[in-house]
Design a protein around this motif. Structure first.
Motif, mmCIF file in Angstrom:
data_model
loop_
_atom_site.group_PDB
_atom_site.id
_atom_site.type_symbol
_atom_site.label_atom_id
_atom_site.label_comp_id
_atom_site.label_asym_id
_atom_site.label_seq_id
_atom_site.Cartn_x
_atom_site.Cartn_y
_atom_site.Cartn_z
ATOM 1 N N PHE A 22 9.015 22.718 -8.499
ATOM 2 C CA PHE A 22 8.373 23.089 -7.231
ATOM 3 C C PHE A 22 7.206 24.051 -7.477
ATOM 4 O O PHE A 22 6.195 23.986 -6.784
ATOM 5 N N LEU A 23 7.342 24.917 -8.479
ATOM 6 C CA LEU A 23 6.239 25.835 -8.811
ATOM 7 C C LEU A 23 4.991 25.031 -9.192
ATOM 8 O O LEU A 23 3.871 25.374 -8.792
ATOM 9 N N ILE A 24 5.194 23.947 -9.929
ATOM 10 C CA ILE A 24 4.054 23.100 -10.309
ATOM 11 C C ILE A 24 3.395 22.497 -9.056
ATOM 12 O O ILE A 24 2.171 22.475 -8.926
ATOM 13 N N PHE A 25 4.229 22.048 -8.100
ATOM 14 C CA PHE A 25 3.672 21.539 -6.835
ATOM 15 C C PHE A 25 2.856 22.629 -6.134
ATOM 16 O O PHE A 25 1.782 22.364 -5.590
ATOM 17 N N GLY A 28 -0.744 9.930 14.475
ATOM 18 C CA GLY A 28 -1.576 9.281 13.464
ATOM 19 C C GLY A 28 -1.704 10.045 12.161
ATOM 20 O O GLY A 28 -2.595 9.758 11.357
ATOM 21 N N LEU A 29 -0.841 11.040 11.960
ATOM 22 C CA LEU A 29 -0.904 11.829 10.721
ATOM 23 C C LEU A 29 0.119 11.296 9.731
ATOM 24 O O LEU A 29 1.304 11.141 10.065
ATOM 25 N N SER A 30 -0.337 11.011 8.527
ATOM 26 C CA SER A 30 0.545 10.437 7.502
ATOM 27 C C SER A 30 0.196 11.053 6.145
ATOM 28 O O SER A 30 -0.769 11.824 6.042
ATOM 29 N N PRO A 31 0.935 10.689 5.104
ATOM 30 C CA PRO A 31 0.634 11.264 3.780
ATOM 31 C C PRO A 31 -0.770 10.923 3.267
ATOM 32 O O PRO A 31 -1.251 11.577 2.342
ATOM 33 N N VAL A 32 -1.416 9.907 3.854
ATOM 34 C CA VAL A 32 -2.755 9.551 3.362
ATOM 35 C C VAL A 32 -3.865 10.019 4.309
ATOM 36 O O VAL A 32 -5.030 9.665 4.127
ATOM 37 N N SER A 33 -3.507 10.827 5.313
ATOM 38 C CA SER A 33 -4.526 11.297 6.267
ATOM 39 C C SER A 33 -5.569 12.169 5.586
ATOM 40 O O SER A 33 -6.765 11.997 5.763
ATOM 41 N N PHE A 50 -4.302 17.873 2.670
ATOM 42 C CA PHE A 50 -3.248 18.770 3.154
ATOM 43 C C PHE A 50 -1.991 17.994 3.530
ATOM 44 O O PHE A 50 -0.879 18.375 3.138
ATOM 45 N N PHE A 51 -2.173 16.909 4.291
ATOM 46 C CA PHE A 51 -0.977 16.182 4.739
ATOM 47 C C PHE A 51 -0.285 15.425 3.600
ATOM 48 O O PHE A 51 0.912 15.140 3.680
ATOM 49 N N THR A 52 -1.018 15.125 2.550
ATOM 50 C CA THR A 52 -0.354 14.572 1.354
ATOM 51 C C THR A 52 0.652 15.598 0.832
ATOM 52 O O THR A 52 1.822 15.272 0.582
ATOM 53 N N PHE A 53 0.201 16.861 0.707
ATOM 54 C CA PHE A 53 1.095 17.916 0.228
ATOM 55 C C PHE A 53 2.198 18.224 1.242
ATOM 56 O O PHE A 53 3.348 18.462 0.861
ATOM 57 N N TYR A 54 1.831 18.219 2.519
ATOM 58 C CA TYR A 54 2.818 18.511 3.563
ATOM 59 C C TYR A 54 3.992 17.521 3.470
ATOM 60 O O TYR A 54 5.161 17.932 3.422
ATOM 61 N N PHE A 55 3.666 16.225 3.426
ATOM 62 C CA PHE A 55 4.749 15.228 3.386
ATOM 63 C C PHE A 55 5.463 15.230 2.028
ATOM 64 O O PHE A 55 6.680 15.044 1.966
ATOM 65 N N LEU A 56 4.695 15.445 0.952
ATOM 66 C CA LEU A 56 5.295 15.421 -0.386
ATOM 67 C C LEU A 56 6.257 16.602 -0.584
ATOM 68 O O LEU A 56 7.420 16.417 -0.977
ATOM 69 N N ILE A 57 5.779 17.809 -0.289
ATOM 70 C CA ILE A 57 6.596 19.003 -0.544
ATOM 71 C C ILE A 57 7.776 19.076 0.431
ATOM 72 O O ILE A 57 8.918 19.293 0.006
ATOM 73 N N THR A 58 7.501 18.876 1.727
ATOM 74 C CA THR A 58 8.625 18.940 2.684
ATOM 75 C C THR A 58 9.564 17.745 2.493
ATOM 76 O O THR A 58 10.768 17.867 2.700
ATOM 77 N N GLY A 59 9.001 16.596 2.069
ATOM 78 C CA GLY A 59 9.845 15.417 1.836
ATOM 79 C C GLY A 59 10.793 15.631 0.659
ATOM 80 O O GLY A 59 11.986 15.293 0.736
ATOM 81 N N LEU A 60 10.263 16.208 -0.423
ATOM 82 C CA LEU A 60 11.126 16.495 -1.578
ATOM 83 C C LEU A 60 12.199 17.531 -1.208
ATOM 84 O O LEU A 60 13.364 17.399 -1.610
ATOM 85 N N LEU A 73 2.856 26.495 4.186
ATOM 86 C CA LEU A 73 2.304 25.378 4.946
ATOM 87 C C LEU A 73 2.044 25.732 6.415
ATOM 88 O O LEU A 73 1.084 25.248 7.001
ATOM 89 N N TYR A 74 2.922 26.548 7.017
ATOM 90 C CA TYR A 74 2.846 26.738 8.466
ATOM 91 C C TYR A 74 2.139 28.023 8.891
ATOM 92 O O TYR A 74 1.627 28.094 10.007
ATOM 93 N N LEU A 75 2.158 29.040 8.035
ATOM 94 C CA LEU A 75 1.679 30.351 8.494
ATOM 95 C C LEU A 75 0.375 30.814 7.846
ATOM 96 O O LEU A 75 -0.570 31.191 8.547
ATOM 97 N N ALA A 76 0.324 30.808 6.523
ATOM 98 C CA ALA A 76 -0.805 31.443 5.828
ATOM 99 C C ALA A 76 -2.061 30.600 5.876
ATOM 100 O O ALA A 76 -2.034 29.422 5.550
ATOM 101 N N GLY A 77 -3.147 31.212 6.277
ATOM 102 C CA GLY A 77 -4.442 30.556 6.192
ATOM 103 C C GLY A 77 -4.839 29.729 7.398
ATOM 104 O O GLY A 77 -5.991 29.388 7.569
ATOM 105 N N ALA A 78 -3.873 29.417 8.266
ATOM 106 C CA ALA A 78 -4.191 28.568 9.416
ATOM 107 C C ALA A 78 -5.188 29.233 10.350
ATOM 108 O O ALA A 78 -5.978 28.584 11.016
#
Lengths: 87, 199
Positions: free
Chosen positions: B33-36, B121-126, B129-139, B192-197
């Protein structure tokens, strides 16, 4: 024997409160950079509470405590550093 | 070496929580996860505007609810381990059920969030950011499912195996894994949800 239940309950309450504080800081603070640093420091503090009191790393082989806390430090530094550099 | 010695590392100390194997397994998983996280940060540095804009599409309260569900589940798991050590099977069963319930609430919350994202309409290929969102939360989601399967197994075996050293080690291992899943969310949530938004 591991920590008594009242201690686990107290830690749970602290963890819940810190989660609320993080969200409040991110949503309500006018100082975005301060809030960003604070929420990751809070995340690290929460992680340390879980590792030390719930996972009982202090009772495991000594190197695990060092390695798990080291992971916390590296992740926290990475996330704070990355967000500060991003501006 | 006897097979029983292999199943439970002979270096495992009775007083130590869990087995040395679970501490190693969890640590390796943490490094993955650190690598992600490293790759996420590097991409965030490359595309700060896209990441910040996309983060605003996530609801911090949904992430907070997930955090509160997992923290509560983790606390119930700690108490279940305490009860198992005290040979209180009834209490341990109740606490495992509670822990599973809060884990189930996390899963329900996440599925609602995913369906909302897909509906918009948001998916891992949008975008990145959403690639990481779905990948990290999915794992992480897969880890939650795995942890709940282990917990269900322990709950089913509790009545027959309570008092066995191997069962105590088993439930401690499951607890360690479950708390690790909790620790991961403690960082995924602010990242993902708090920092930088708002930056």
């Amino acid at each position: 024997m591991m920590g008594k239940s009242p201690q686990a309950r107290t830690i749970w309450l602290v963890l819940m409160a810190l989660s609320l504080v993080s969200t409040f800081l991110a949503e309500g603070s006018g100082h975005a950079r301060f809030a960003m640093v604070a929420i990751f420091v809070i995340a690290a503090a929460k992680g340390d509470l879980v590792i030390m009191h719930y996972m009982e790393a202090g009772r495991a082989e000594p190197h695990w405590k060092l390695m798990y806390r080291g992971w916390l430090g590296v992740v926290t530094a990475l996330l704070i550093g990355g967000h500060v550099l991003a501006g | 070496m006897q097979s029983s010695e292999v199943r439970h590392d002979i270096s495992d100390n009775e007083d130590h929580p869990g087995t040395s194997g679970i501490w190693t397994f969890v640590f390796v998983d943490m490094v993955v996860f650190l690598i992600f996280f490293v790759v996420y940060i590097s991409e965030r540095l490359r595309l700060p505007e896209i990441f910040a804009t996309s983060q605003r599409l996530l609801d911090p309260l949904t992430g907070l609810a997930s955090a509160l569900f997992l923290l509560t589940s983790s606390w119930c798991m700690v108490e279940a381990v305490h009860a198992t050590r005290a040979l209180d099977g009834k209490k341990a069963t109740q606490l495992l059920t509670l822990s599973l319930t809060f884990g189930g609430l996390f899963i329900a919350n996440k599925l609602i969030e995913y369906s909302d994202k897909f509906a918009h309409g948001l998916s891992p290929v949008s975008n990145g950011f959403f690639t990481f969102y779905f990948l990290i939360t999915g794992l992480h989601f897969i880890h939650v499912i795995g942890g709940m399967c282990f917990m269900s197994h322990c709950r089913m075996r509790l009545s027959t195996e309570l008092g066995c050293r191997s069962f105590r080690k088993k439930i401690e291992n499951v607890g360690l894994f479950w708390h690790f899943v909790d620790v991961l969310w403690l960082f995924i949530f602010p990242m993902l949800y708090l920092a930088g938004a708002k930056g």
